[in-house]
Design a protein around this motif. Structure first.
Motif, mmCIF file in Angstrom:
data_model
loop_
_atom_site.group_PDB
_atom_site.id
_atom_site.type_symbol
_atom_site.label_atom_id
_atom_site.label_comp_id
_atom_site.label_asym_id
_atom_site.label_seq_id
_atom_site.Cartn_x
_atom_site.Cartn_y
_atom_site.Cartn_z
ATOM 1 N N GLY A 50 43.024 117.517 23.032
ATOM 2 C CA GLY A 50 43.174 115.884 23.599
ATOM 3 C C GLY A 50 42.323 114.728 24.234
ATOM 4 O O GLY A 50 41.011 114.699 22.905
ATOM 5 N N GLU A 51 42.175 113.958 25.345
ATOM 6 C CA GLU A 51 41.452 113.059 25.765
ATOM 7 C C GLU A 51 40.167 113.244 26.153
ATOM 8 O O GLU A 51 40.280 115.264 26.804
ATOM 9 N N GLU A 52 39.578 113.273 25.319
ATOM 10 C CA GLU A 52 37.882 114.154 26.344
ATOM 11 C C GLU A 52 37.283 113.169 27.644
ATOM 12 O O GLU A 52 38.585 112.716 27.785
ATOM 13 N N PRO A 53 37.322 114.073 28.190
ATOM 14 C CA PRO A 53 37.117 114.188 29.689
ATOM 15 C C PRO A 53 36.087 113.380 30.380
ATOM 16 O O PRO A 53 35.468 112.303 29.545
ATOM 17 N N ASP A 54 36.281 112.460 31.917
ATOM 18 C CA ASP A 54 35.449 111.975 32.468
ATOM 19 C C ASP A 54 34.077 112.727 32.907
ATOM 20 O O ASP A 54 33.168 112.153 32.964
ATOM 21 N N LEU A 55 34.590 114.329 33.440
ATOM 22 C CA LEU A 55 33.622 114.867 33.419
ATOM 23 C C LEU A 55 32.968 116.317 32.869
ATOM 24 O O LEU A 55 33.999 117.004 32.596
ATOM 25 N N VAL A 56 31.989 116.582 32.819
ATOM 26 C CA VAL A 56 32.101 118.056 32.612
ATOM 27 C C VAL A 56 30.863 118.892 33.173
ATOM 28 O O VAL A 56 29.822 118.720 33.513
ATOM 29 N N ALA A 57 31.545 120.204 33.371
ATOM 30 C CA ALA A 57 31.759 120.247 34.671
ATOM 31 C C ALA A 57 30.750 121.699 34.080
ATOM 32 O O ALA A 57 31.524 122.613 33.948
ATOM 33 N N GLY A 58 29.824 122.262 34.468
ATOM 34 C CA GLY A 58 28.736 123.247 34.846
ATOM 35 C C GLY A 58 28.665 124.044 35.501
ATOM 36 O O GLY A 58 28.061 123.470 36.504
ATOM 37 N N ILE A 59 28.293 125.556 34.552
ATOM 38 C CA ILE A 59 28.567 126.188 36.170
ATOM 39 C C ILE A 59 26.633 127.233 35.997
ATOM 40 O O ILE A 59 26.015 127.182 35.033
ATOM 41 N N GLU A 60 26.145 126.913 37.304
ATOM 42 C CA GLU A 60 24.830 127.724 37.701
ATOM 43 C C GLU A 60 25.150 128.770 36.306
ATOM 44 O O GLU A 60 25.356 129.908 37.091
ATOM 45 N N ALA A 61 23.817 128.868 36.740
ATOM 46 C CA ALA A 61 22.387 127.960 35.518
ATOM 47 C C ALA A 61 22.749 127.458 34.088
ATOM 48 O O ALA A 61 22.371 126.542 33.812
ATOM 49 N N ARG A 62 22.751 128.761 33.487
ATOM 50 C CA ARG A 62 22.677 128.112 32.313
ATOM 51 C C ARG A 62 23.796 127.434 31.649
ATOM 52 O O ARG A 62 23.908 126.523 30.575
ATOM 53 N N GLY A 63 25.120 127.401 32.209
ATOM 54 C CA GLY A 63 26.012 126.218 32.051
ATOM 55 C C GLY A 63 25.222 124.639 32.000
ATOM 56 O O GLY A 63 26.067 124.389 31.754
ATOM 57 N N PHE A 64 24.700 124.827 33.232
ATOM 58 C CA PHE A 64 23.879 123.741 32.884
ATOM 59 C C PHE A 64 23.513 123.101 31.828
ATOM 60 O O PHE A 64 23.796 121.925 32.200
ATOM 61 N N VAL A 65 22.792 123.695 31.052
ATOM 62 C CA VAL A 65 22.236 123.147 29.763
ATOM 63 C C VAL A 65 22.873 122.356 28.613
ATOM 64 O O VAL A 65 22.775 121.880 28.363
ATOM 65 N N PHE A 66 24.013 123.721 29.023
ATOM 66 C CA PHE A 66 25.446 123.717 27.616
ATOM 67 C C PHE A 66 26.005 122.470 27.996
ATOM 68 O O PHE A 66 26.047 121.788 27.410
#
Length: 179
Positions: A50-66
Motif C-alpha cells: 500500500g501507501e508508503e508510511p509517514d513514519l517507521v517505528a523502531g523498537i529498542e534497540a536493534r529495531g532502531f537500526v533497521f
C-alpha cells in the motif's frame, strides 16, 4: 521466505543463550556485512504494502537500526519505541506481559498523531508481546498501523499469529522453524 537464504546464512546461532535450551539468533553478524545489510533494508522496503508510511517505528534497540535505515530509504520519519525511563519530556507508555513479569514501552506523546500511517519494525519476532504493545501504544495516539516488518520470525513462538489477530500483517524476511 526461501528467497532470502543468503541473508539467513549470515545470521549466527548461539546455543544456550541467554539460558539453556534457547537458540539465540544473533543478527549482528548480518549487520557487519555492508552489502547484506543494504539488501536487508531494500528487501524490507519491498515488503511494504500500500501507501508508503509517514513514519517507521523502531523498537529498542536493534529495531532502531533497521527502522532508521528503512526510514532513510523511504524518505519518511523514524519514531523510537523505548524501554521505560529513557525518553525525556512528555511521553505515553504501556505496560505489557513478558514470560516472567512485565515490561514497559514508551514513546513521546507528540511523536505521531491521528491518521499517521506507521509501519512497525524490529529485528526479530518471537512471542509478539513487545510488538503488540507498540501497536497498542501507536493506535492509542490515533496512528494507522497495519503492518509490522521483521528480519527474523520464530514462527513456533506464535508472535505472527497474535499480530494477525490484532489486524497487523507480520512480514518477515527469514524464519527459523522448530528451533
Amino acid at each position: 521466505m526461501d528467497e532470502n537464504g543468503d541473508l539467513k546464512d549470515l545470521i549466527r546461532t548461539i546455543p544456550d543463550h541467554p539460558k539453556p535450551g534457547i537458540m539465540f539468533r544473533d543478527i549482528s553478524t548480518l549487520m557487519l556485512e555492508g552489502g547484506a545489510f543494504h539488501e536487508t533494508i531494500d528487501r524490507l522496503a519491498d515488503l511494504i504494502e500500500g501507501e508508503e508510511p509517514d513514519l517507521v517505528a523502531g523498537i529498542e534497540a536493534r529495531g532502531f537500526v533497521f527502522a532508521s535505515a528503512l526510514a532513510y530509504r523511504l524518505r519518511c520519519g523514524v519514531l523510537m519505541m523505548r524501554k521505560s525511563g529513557k525518553l525525556p519530556g512528555s511521553r505515553v507508555s504501556i505496560e505489557y506481559a513478558l514470560e516472567y513479569g512485565t515490561d514497559m514501552l514508551e514513546m513521546h506523546d507528540d511523536a505521531c498523531g491521528p491518521g499517521a500511517k506507521v509501519v512497525l519494525v524490529d529485528d526479530l519476532l518471537a512471542t509478539g508481546g513487545t510488538a503488540l504493545a507498540a501497536v497498542e501504544l501507536l493506535r492509542g495516539r490515533g496512528a494507522h498501523v497495519d503492518q509490522a516488518l521483521f528480519v527474523i520470525d520464530l514462527p513456533e513462538l506464535g508472535g505472527a499469529a497474535k499480530l494477525r489477530e490484532a489486524d497487523i500483517a507480520p512480514l518477515s524476511l527469514v524464519a527459523f522453524e522448530g528451533e
